[in-house]
Design an enzyme around this catalytic site. Structure first.
Site, mmCIF file in Angstrom:
data_model
loop_
_atom_site.group_PDB
_atom_site.id
_atom_site.type_symbol
_atom_site.label_atom_id
_atom_site.label_comp_id
_atom_site.label_asym_id
_atom_site.label_seq_id
_atom_site.Cartn_x
_atom_site.Cartn_y
_atom_site.Cartn_z
ATOM 1 N N GLU A 241 0.860 -1.192 0.000
ATOM 2 C CA GLU A 241 0.000 0.000 0.000
ATOM 3 C C GLU A 241 0.894 1.239 0.000
ATOM 4 O OE1 GLU A 241 -3.254 1.226 -0.150
ATOM 5 O OE2 GLU A 241 -1.947 2.995 0.011
ATOM 6 N N HIS B 226 -6.339 10.560 -0.409
ATOM 7 C CA HIS B 226 -6.580 9.284 0.276
ATOM 8 C C HIS B 226 -6.426 9.323 1.789
ATOM 9 C CE1 HIS B 226 -5.659 8.212 -3.973
ATOM 10 N NE2 HIS B 226 -6.797 7.596 -3.801
HETATM 11 FE FE LIG Z 1 -2.925 9.078 -2.583
#
Ligand SMILES: [Fe+3]
Ligand SMILES: [Fe+3]
Ligand SMILES: [Fe+3]
Ligand SMILES: [Fe+3]
Lengths: 117, 117, 117, 117
Positions: free
Chosen positions: A14, A105
């Site tokens: 990730e 994000h």
């Molecule tokens: Fe991002």
């Protein structure tokens, strides 16, 4: 609550997860280098539209409920990569905590134990 | 993990807790004022040795896992009180989250729901 | 040098200039409100691509060469407007200095004298 | 105006001056490391009462009046030394500008030219 929305995953899979690299054992109050970054394994985009805005670094001493703020590193998009090597020193053993923010994000964290010997 | 060390208490009894005051209902993408402070009920010290360093303000939209950073307000000790009225605007309903840091007593948070109607 | 590249213009004609609004005379070490913003007369865009990232506020006391940092106010694009009302207090007469940064148009400043009486 | 109060001296004789160390020539948009610190020659104190709070890093491109913010590095007193190695990249030749702030001794700056070839 922030504890519910800060994400924790493996940085190898990730790209948002901050990493903390430094010795496992350090001397009390002696300066050492800590590498703090997002994108160690998988590079994160760095554009005006999508980038890592900052990484906060905290130390949680083992015997102390009060989190100490070691540093905040902010990155201008495009020109600043989310990667610093900072010089820090610790009085006691504890856990370094890194918190990073992607403008799209959200919040991600990671930790690393450091023993002061 | 930060969720384990950020403290949450009633601001009426604990002077470190940030408060968020703003309308319960706002218009989409229309500017409104939000009062963010530490010390609404009980004043926190403001000395070089002991002070609130900053307050972060985030918005967690109800249908979105990605936390958005609304602002960070930093206070020079003695001259800057940990209290701002900021102008913000929201696209969708969600929860404002404030995170504050005392140089001695660590991290504290509070939340307030805002409906966009 | 920064003095060569920080821009100074009239805020009534140039949308980037920060403004500082507060009383001309205040009490020593007594909290007062200062309105710090970019866009008082002409609104600046607030998009991911083009926005005011932060405003720094300093106090330069009349008899002191060492500039004191009163606060830094950072604005998340779109959700955070570059406008805060901060609570500050001053020990002595001096000049407040605001420095703002547009991600496209760089650094801008403005000043306001405040007498402590 | 900030240009009148930001101090400029030789870092070899004055412990507050930030230094910028990096290659003189870099590739366009290719990441390189820049060492930014206060105290390269003479260590500055790092106590709660007296410390370097932050260093800002800007790039002034040769043909562009608009200063770009590369990064801000903030240091928690005692635990965070005012020293980072940051990863940055530049599109064009210009001058890096570092601005540092001591909580007692105010604002200091330094510059370094970098050619993009
Ligand atoms: Fe991002
Ligand atoms: Fe406290
Ligand atoms: Fe602009
Ligand atoms: Fe100093």
């Amino acid at each position: 609550m922030l504890g519910d929305v800060i994400k924790i995953k493996d940085f190898k899979n990730e790209k948002h997860v901050p990493t903390i690299d430094c010795p496992d054992n350090v001397q009390p109050n002696e300066e050492f280098e800590v590498d703090v970054q997002v994108g160690k394994e998988i590079k994160h985009p760095n554009t005006v539209e999508h980038h890592i805005e900052w990484i906060d670094l905290f130390i949680q001493y083992d015997d102390d409920p009060n989190t100490v703020h070691v540093g905040r590193y902010m990155f201008g998009p495009v020109v600043g990569e989310p990667h610093v090597k900072a010089k820090i020193k610790l009085a006691k053993s504890g856990t370094l905590i890194a918190l990073s923010h992607c403008n799209i994000h959200g919040l991600w964290e990671n930790t690393k134990k450091v023993s002061v010997v």
